[in-house]
Write a protein that holds these residues in place. Structure first.
Motif, PDB file in Angstrom:
ATOM      1  N   UNK A  47     -13.482  -5.319   3.209  1.00 21.47           N
ATOM      2  CA  UNK A  47     -13.128  -4.950   4.116  1.00 21.47           C
ATOM      3  C   UNK A  47     -14.661  -6.059   4.656  1.00 21.47           C
ATOM      4  N   UNK A  48     -13.791  -7.226   5.893  1.00 21.34           N
ATOM      5  CA  UNK A  48     -14.603  -8.354   6.459  1.00 21.34           C
ATOM      6  C   UNK A  48     -16.443  -7.920   7.445  1.00 21.34           C
ATOM      7  N   UNK A  49     -15.662  -7.156   7.904  1.00 24.49           N
ATOM      8  CA  UNK A  49     -16.730  -6.725   8.830  1.00 24.49           C
ATOM      9  C   UNK A  49     -18.505  -7.416   8.673  1.00 24.49           C
ATOM     10  N   UNK A  50     -18.669  -7.212   7.000  1.00 26.50           N
ATOM     11  CA  UNK A  50     -19.768  -7.251   7.312  1.00 26.50           C
ATOM     12  C   UNK A  50     -20.376  -8.563   6.645  1.00 26.50           C
ATOM     13  N   UNK A  51     -19.582  -9.612   6.233  1.00 23.97           N
ATOM     14  CA  UNK A  51     -19.810 -11.222   5.975  1.00 23.97           C
ATOM     15  C   UNK A  51     -19.174 -11.730   7.183  1.00 23.97           C
ATOM     16  N   UNK A  52     -17.769 -10.930   7.807  1.00 23.87           N
ATOM     17  CA  UNK A  52     -18.282 -12.076   9.171  1.00 23.87           C
ATOM     18  C   UNK A  52     -19.175 -11.609  10.131  1.00 23.87           C
ATOM     19  N   UNK A  53     -19.505 -10.692  10.487  1.00 22.42           N
ATOM     20  CA  UNK A  53     -20.937 -10.060  11.281  1.00 22.42           C
ATOM     21  C   UNK A  53     -22.224 -11.476  10.806  1.00 22.42           C
TER      22      UNK A  53
END
Length: 224
Positions: A125-131
């Protein structure tokens, strides 16, 4: 005569996990709706802080010939079992949470001046890189395993379905529909994947572990 309860686990359970279900006289069907495999990857430009959000990423790193070089680094992880696997293999875990969003928030609030390497899979999912990007944190990403969809058609009438990842949800609905079955989820992100499919009957485990999902199943059907 008591009605037989049929449940499907979208991943094959370990013997002790399966036994809990069988002891509750619940009929269990098991199929692996996803499979993972290690990728070939280079351990280059690895920063001083490592991020793991799955056991699969840890297992991939443990197979790499340069794994020993990483044990002196600081590790941030998602999931108790991921943390335990890292600790058992000599890694220094300084922060872990149940969900990737919580870990990304901790990193952003407390460790924003550090540099990170995120070991991931192809369907992450994108949550870590996006944050991290939103907060201007320096990081790179190395894809160390891949997840493949292995959907199967289920013809048995089910009362409940056990889901352990958003990928498992996607795999199941490729060949099957969810109507009035109760869906038991390992965590909120898996539940969100079901909500996106307009599924209503969702129960989320108290803690994101396979055992806690099974506990929810047994308690639900014993008390119903």
């Amino acid at each position: 005569m008591t009605k037989q309860i049929n449940i499907l686990s979208t991943k094959k359970l370990l013997p002790h996990q399966k036994q809990i279900v069988l002891d509750a006289t619940i009929h269990l069907i098991e199929e692996d709706f996803i499979e993972t495999k290690i990728k070939n990857f280079e351990l280059t430009q690895v920063h001083d802080n490592l991020i793991f959000t799955s056991q699969n990423a840890v297992l991939s790193i443990l197979e790499h010939p340069k794994c020993d070089e990483l044990r002196s680094k600081y590790v941030f992880s998602v999931g108790m079992k991921t943390k335990d696997l890292l600790t058992e293999n000599g890694f220094n875990v300084i922060a872990y949470t149940g969900y990737a969003s919580d870990l990304a928030e901790i990193i952003s609030l407390i460790y924003s001046k550090e540099r990170f390497t995120f070991f991931s899979g192809n369907l992450r999912r994108d949550v870590v890189p996006d944050t991290l990007k939103e907060n201007g944190i320096t990081f790179n990403e190395i894809e160390v395993y891949e997840t493949n969809i292995t959907s199967k058609k289920i013809t048995t009438k089910l009362d409940g379905i056990l889901f352990f990842s958003p990928s498992g949800v996607e795999s199941y609905v490729q060949l099957n529909s969810i109507k009035d079955e109760t869906c038991f989820c390992i965590g909120e992100t898996t539940a969100e994947a079901l909500e996106n499919k307009k599924v209503k009957n969702i129960i989320i485990a108290d803690k994101p572990s396979v055992e806690d999902v099974i506990t929810e199943v047994v308690e639900y059907y014993i008390n119903s």
